[in-house]
Design a protein around this motif. Structure first.
Motif, PDB file in Angstrom:
ATOM      1  N   ALA A 147       0.842  -1.196   0.000  1.00  6.90           N
ATOM      2  CA  ALA A 147       0.000   0.000   0.000  1.00  6.90           C
ATOM      3  C   ALA A 147       0.877   1.246   0.000  1.00  6.90           C
ATOM      4  O   ALA A 147       1.813   1.362   0.792  1.00  6.90           O
ATOM      5  CB  ALA A 147      -0.908  -0.007   1.225  1.00  6.90           C
ATOM      6  N   GLU A 174      -6.615   1.368  -9.186  1.00  7.44           N
ATOM      7  CA  GLU A 174      -6.115   1.828  -7.890  1.00  7.44           C
ATOM      8  C   GLU A 174      -4.765   2.542  -8.007  1.00  7.44           C
ATOM      9  O   GLU A 174      -4.219   3.026  -7.010  1.00  7.44           O
ATOM     10  CB  GLU A 174      -5.982   0.662  -6.914  1.00  7.44           C
ATOM     11  N   LYS A 186      -2.729   3.042  -4.561  1.00  7.46           N
ATOM     12  CA  LYS A 186      -3.624   3.357  -3.455  1.00  7.46           C
ATOM     13  C   LYS A 186      -4.811   2.411  -3.473  1.00  7.46           C
ATOM     14  O   LYS A 186      -5.840   2.684  -4.094  1.00  7.46           O
ATOM     15  CB  LYS A 186      -4.118   4.812  -3.574  1.00  7.46           C
ATOM     16  N   PRO A 187      -4.668   1.247  -2.822  1.00  9.91           N
ATOM     17  CA  PRO A 187      -5.756   0.271  -2.831  1.00  9.91           C
ATOM     18  C   PRO A 187      -6.971   0.792  -2.081  1.00  9.91           C
ATOM     19  O   PRO A 187      -6.859   1.620  -1.174  1.00  9.91           O
ATOM     20  CB  PRO A 187      -5.145  -0.937  -2.107  1.00  9.91           C
TER      21      PRO A 187
END
Length: 249
Positions: free
Chosen positions: A201, A228, A246-247
């Motif tokens: 992340a 994402e 950016k999940p």
């Protein structure tokens, strides 16, 4: 006195000469503009190279940064990110000067390691020798990764054999500067399906040569398949892109 035919011929000759003079004038201006632009690009690369030496405190000279090698401005972007965000796991597609720069960043950070996938044994040996000469061999591993045909959706194309990467690794920084564009139409696209699922992340992906058609095609496919990822352009000599993972929460 000159007859009408002679006068017409003279007028045509004058018009032709004026056309050629005008053409030469435009060529001179174009050459001047190209020269100024080339000087500006060269100055930017010299600034970036000087910045690298200052930021990294290298005791030995960096190898040649022209031709196929990563440009100083792209290397500076990589170094700035690595020094600021201190990634623990860095993966590269292709080895070279960037491996040396990133390994030095890991050393300055006091933690982290670079894993560089290299399909060419000659380049792999050269990069390992560079790392040893700079005392950075402990901070980077150059992995022999031959290009093998692999399936991606309905098509197949060569890509690095990444089986030697540590299992279960979470990639904090990914640098995509290979394989060569001659390998396939969008030679660097497979980095997405192969390596993006391993991103941690907030990880950052850097793509070099992003101004070329193949790289633009890869970026377009990644945008569709990995929403994402947030993409931004970097003002580098050969074009570059930075993608932040950016999940969804």
């Amino acid at each position: 006195m000159m007859d009408g035919v002679a006068i017409a011929a003279l007028l045509l000759l004058c018009a032709y000469i004026l056309h050629k003079v005008r053409h030469m004038h435009l060529l001179v201006h174009a050459l001047r503009d190209d020269t100024r632009q080339g000087q500006a690009v060269l100055f930017r690369q010299l600034e970036a190279l000087q910045g690298l030496y200052i930021s990294l405190g290298l005791r030995r000279a960096l190898p040649w940064t022209r031709g196929w090698a990563a440009s100083p401005d792209f290397l500076q972007e990589l170094a700035a990110h690595a020094l600021d965000e201190k990634p623990r796991c860095v993966v590269e597609c292709s080895s070279g000067i960037s491996t040396l720069v990133l390994a030095r960043c890991m050393q300055l950070n006091g933690a982290g390691k670079v894993y560089s996938l290299e399909h060419d044994p000659v380049y792999a040996r050269r990069t390992r020798r560079l790392l040893e000469q700079h005392g950075l061999a402990a901070w980077a591993a150059v992995i022999d990764a031959p290009l093998t045909p692999q399936c991606f959706g309905a098509s197949s194309q060569p890509w690095y054999d990444s089986a030697a990467l540590p299992p279960g690794m979470a990639i904090d920084m990914l640098v995509i500067d290979g394989p060569p564009q001659s390998v396939a139409e969008a030679a660097r696209y497979p980095a997405g399906p192969v390596l993006f699922p391993r991103l941690s992340a907030g990880a950052m992906v850097f793509l070099d040569d992003a101004g070329r058609p193949g790289e633009r095609a890869a970026l377009e496919r990644w945008a569709r398949e990995f929403p994402e990822l947030e993409c931004a352009s970097l003002p580098c000599e050969k074009g570059a892109a930075a993608l932040r993972y950016k999940p969804a929460a």
